[in-house]
Design a protein around this motif. Structure first.
Motif, PDB file in Angstrom:
ATOM      1  N   ARG A   1      15.063  -4.002  11.545  1.00 57.23           N
ATOM      2  CA  ARG A   1      15.148  -2.544  11.434  1.00 57.23           C
ATOM      3  C   ARG A   1      15.314  -2.134   9.969  1.00 57.23           C
ATOM      4  O   ARG A   1      16.107  -2.710   9.242  1.00 57.23           O
ATOM      5  N   THR A   2      14.575  -1.137   9.563  1.00 56.69           N
ATOM      6  CA  THR A   2      14.684  -0.581   8.212  1.00 56.69           C
ATOM      7  C   THR A   2      15.803   0.460   8.175  1.00 56.69           C
ATOM      8  O   THR A   2      16.357   0.832   9.221  1.00 56.69           O
ATOM      9  N   ASP A   3      16.071   0.968   6.994  1.00 52.85           N
ATOM     10  CA  ASP A   3      17.038   2.060   6.890  1.00 52.85           C
ATOM     11  C   ASP A   3      16.456   3.391   7.356  1.00 52.85           C
ATOM     12  O   ASP A   3      17.168   4.392   7.437  1.00 52.85           O
ATOM     13  N   PHE A   4      15.170   3.405   7.710  1.00 52.38           N
ATOM     14  CA  PHE A   4      14.587   4.579   8.366  1.00 52.38           C
ATOM     15  C   PHE A   4      14.972   4.592   9.846  1.00 52.38           C
ATOM     16  O   PHE A   4      14.717   5.566  10.548  1.00 52.38           O
ATOM     17  N   GLY A   5      15.543   3.485  10.338  1.00 49.87           N
ATOM     18  CA  GLY A   5      16.028   3.423  11.711  1.00 49.87           C
ATOM     19  C   GLY A   5      15.097   2.772  12.708  1.00 49.87           C
ATOM     20  O   GLY A   5      15.378   2.780  13.901  1.00 49.87           O
ATOM     21  N   VAL A   6      13.981   2.218  12.236  1.00 54.57           N
ATOM     22  CA  VAL A   6      13.023   1.565  13.131  1.00 54.57           C
ATOM     23  C   VAL A   6      12.638   0.197  12.572  1.00 54.57           C
ATOM     24  O   VAL A   6      12.776  -0.053  11.380  1.00 54.57           O
ATOM     25  N   SER A   7      12.116  -0.662  13.436  1.00 51.18           N
ATOM     26  CA  SER A   7      11.617  -1.959  12.988  1.00 51.18           C
ATOM     27  C   SER A   7      10.207  -1.795  12.447  1.00 51.18           C
ATOM     28  O   SER A   7       9.442  -0.967  12.930  1.00 51.18           O
ATOM     29  N   GLY A   8       9.865  -2.589  11.457  1.00 51.85           N
ATOM     30  CA  GLY A   8       8.548  -2.527  10.838  1.00 51.85           C
ATOM     31  C   GLY A   8       8.644  -2.059   9.404  1.00 51.85           C
ATOM     32  O   GLY A   8       9.733  -1.797   8.888  1.00 51.85           O
ATOM     33  N   TYR A   9       7.507  -1.937   8.765  1.00 54.00           N
ATOM     34  CA  TYR A   9       7.445  -1.534   7.364  1.00 54.00           C
ATOM     35  C   TYR A   9       7.728  -0.050   7.216  1.00 54.00           C
ATOM     36  O   TYR A   9       7.217   0.772   7.961  1.00 54.00           O
ATOM     37  N   GLY A  10       8.545   0.303   6.234  1.00 58.59           N
ATOM     38  CA  GLY A  10       8.810   1.691   5.858  1.00 58.59           C
ATOM     39  C   GLY A  10       8.597   1.826   4.365  1.00 58.59           C
ATOM     40  O   GLY A  10       9.356   1.266   3.568  1.00 58.59           O
ATOM     41  N   GLY A  11       7.570   2.518   3.964  1.00 57.77           N
ATOM     42  CA  GLY A  11       7.196   2.601   2.549  1.00 57.77           C
ATOM     43  C   GLY A  11       8.149   3.390   1.672  1.00 57.77           C
ATOM     44  O   GLY A  11       9.149   3.932   2.120  1.00 57.77           O
ATOM     45  N   ALA A  12       7.801   3.442   0.400  1.00 54.55           N
ATOM     46  CA  ALA A  12       8.606   4.136  -0.609  1.00 54.55           C
ATOM     47  C   ALA A  12       8.650   5.628  -0.328  1.00 54.55           C
ATOM     48  O   ALA A  12       7.657   6.219   0.084  1.00 54.55           O
ATOM     49  N   CYS A  13       9.815   6.225  -0.564  1.00 52.49           N
ATOM     50  CA  CYS A  13       9.964   7.675  -0.426  1.00 52.49           C
ATOM     51  C   CYS A  13      11.262   8.107  -1.105  1.00 52.49           C
ATOM     52  O   CYS A  13      12.218   8.508  -0.444  1.00 52.49           O
ATOM     53  N   PRO A  14      11.295   8.029  -2.434  1.00 54.88           N
ATOM     54  CA  PRO A  14      12.519   8.439  -3.130  1.00 54.88           C
ATOM     55  C   PRO A  14      12.665   9.960  -3.103  1.00 54.88           C
ATOM     56  O   PRO A  14      11.689  10.679  -2.878  1.00 54.88           O
ATOM     57  N   PRO A  15      13.869  10.458  -3.326  1.00 54.07           N
ATOM     58  CA  PRO A  15      14.043  11.909  -3.384  1.00 54.07           C
ATOM     59  C   PRO A  15      13.171  12.524  -4.479  1.00 54.07           C
ATOM     60  O   PRO A  15      13.018  11.943  -5.560  1.00 54.07           O
ATOM     61  N   ALA A  16      12.606  13.684  -4.192  1.00 55.58           N
ATOM     62  CA  ALA A  16      11.800  14.400  -5.181  1.00 55.58           C
ATOM     63  C   ALA A  16      12.661  14.693  -6.408  1.00 55.58           C
ATOM     64  O   ALA A  16      13.821  15.085  -6.283  1.00 55.58           O
ATOM     65  N   GLY A  17      12.097  14.460  -7.576  1.00 55.56           N
ATOM     66  CA  GLY A  17      12.799  14.726  -8.825  1.00 55.56           C
ATOM     67  C   GLY A  17      13.599  13.557  -9.372  1.00 55.56           C
ATOM     68  O   GLY A  17      14.013  13.579 -10.532  1.00 55.56           O
ATOM     69  N   ASP A  18      13.843  12.521  -8.560  1.00 52.22           N
ATOM     70  CA  ASP A  18      14.519  11.316  -9.063  1.00 52.22           C
ATOM     71  C   ASP A  18      13.601  10.604 -10.052  1.00 52.22           C
ATOM     72  O   ASP A  18      12.371  10.703  -9.956  1.00 52.22           O
ATOM     73  N   ALA A  19      14.196   9.853 -10.954  1.00 52.36           N
ATOM     74  CA  ALA A  19      13.404   8.944 -11.785  1.00 52.36           C
ATOM     75  C   ALA A  19      12.723   7.962 -10.837  1.00 52.36           C
ATOM     76  O   ALA A  19      13.223   7.720  -9.729  1.00 52.36           O
ATOM     77  N   PRO A  20      11.597   7.391 -11.231  1.00 50.26           N
ATOM     78  CA  PRO A  20      10.938   6.424 -10.341  1.00 50.26           C
ATOM     79  C   PRO A  20      11.903   5.323  -9.898  1.00 50.26           C
ATOM     80  O   PRO A  20      12.690   4.813 -10.691  1.00 50.26           O
ATOM     81  N   HIS A  21      11.836   5.000  -8.616  1.00 51.51           N
ATOM     82  CA  HIS A  21      12.665   3.934  -8.056  1.00 51.51           C
ATOM     83  C   HIS A  21      11.942   2.600  -8.197  1.00 51.51           C
ATOM     84  O   HIS A  21      10.722   2.550  -8.326  1.00 51.51           O
ATOM     85  N   HIS A  22      12.701   1.519  -8.123  1.00 51.00           N
ATOM     86  CA  HIS A  22      12.178   0.160  -8.185  1.00 51.00           C
ATOM     87  C   HIS A  22      12.184  -0.427  -6.772  1.00 51.00           C
ATOM     88  O   HIS A  22      13.197  -0.337  -6.078  1.00 51.00           O
ATOM     89  N   TYR A  23      11.068  -1.015  -6.374  1.00 48.17           N
ATOM     90  CA  TYR A  23      10.933  -1.592  -5.040  1.00 48.17           C
ATOM     91  C   TYR A  23      10.727  -3.086  -5.194  1.00 48.17           C
ATOM     92  O   TYR A  23       9.738  -3.528  -5.785  1.00 48.17           O
TER      93      TYR A  23
END
Length: 180
Positions: free
Chosen positions: A115-137
């Motif tokens: 399970r991802t932190d989106f709450g489901v099993s499987g791939y959950g892609g990048a989705c940082p908060p708008a306006g944040d500096a780019p996140h590292h994956y």
């Protein structure tokens, strides 16, 4: 003379170990570069395609009995990062996961997605908060000393990570960025 021989043997052994180092590559992700929209989440204000990336690995050490893959964002504003993907119980004879394998259920036989932190099993892609500096994956493949982790597909990333790290023989990572 005995010291020089031992030093030379140690040096040669070190060179052999360096050549056998695990490597992780991807046709979809480029180290240090921004993630493509194909791998970005669809939801939470993001409009990507949420396609799991191609990943290929080599150089697993002797004794590897299975693999696990984990994708993690350490920059998420949660205090504990964000788990985007975990796949475990990947057979030892596997060396690749194809693009879209998560969504198309084309993972190697026996592989389990946690399970991802989106709450489901499987791939959950990048989705940082708008306006944040780019996140590292961080996408990491782990060579494990056990055939299977005793976990269900509902296991959260932190739990999968605990079992993975307790059984890791070697690992290789690829890090990409994404911001909006």
């Amino acid at each position: 003379m005995r010291f020089v021989t031992a030093l030379l043997a140690t040096s040669l052994l070190g060179a052999t170990a360096a050549q056998a180092e695990m490597k992780l590559t991807s046709a979809d992700l480029t180290q240090g570069k921004p993630m493509a929209d194909a791998q970005v989440f669809s939801g939470f204000g993001c409009s990507g395609k949420n396609v799991s990336p191609d990943l290929a690995w080599s150089g697993a050490p002797e004794g590897t009995k299975s693999f696990a893959i984990m994708a993690y964002d350490p920059d998420a504003p949660t205090g504990s990062g964000w788990w985007h993907w975990s796949v475990f119980n990947i057979p030892a004879n596997a060396s690749k996961i194809a693009t879209g394998a998560s969504g198309d259920k084309k993972l190697p036989d026996g592989a389990v997605e946690g399970r991802t932190d989106f709450g489901v099993s499987g791939y959950g892609g990048a989705c940082p908060p708008a306006g944040d500096a780019p996140h590292h994956y961080q996408f990491t493949v782990y060579a494990l000393s056990v055939d299977k982790l005793p976990l269900p597909d509902t296991a959260p990333g932190a739990m999968v990570g605990f079992y993975v790290r307790a059984n890791t023989l070697a690992k290789a990572s690829l890090e990409v960025t994404y911001g909006r």
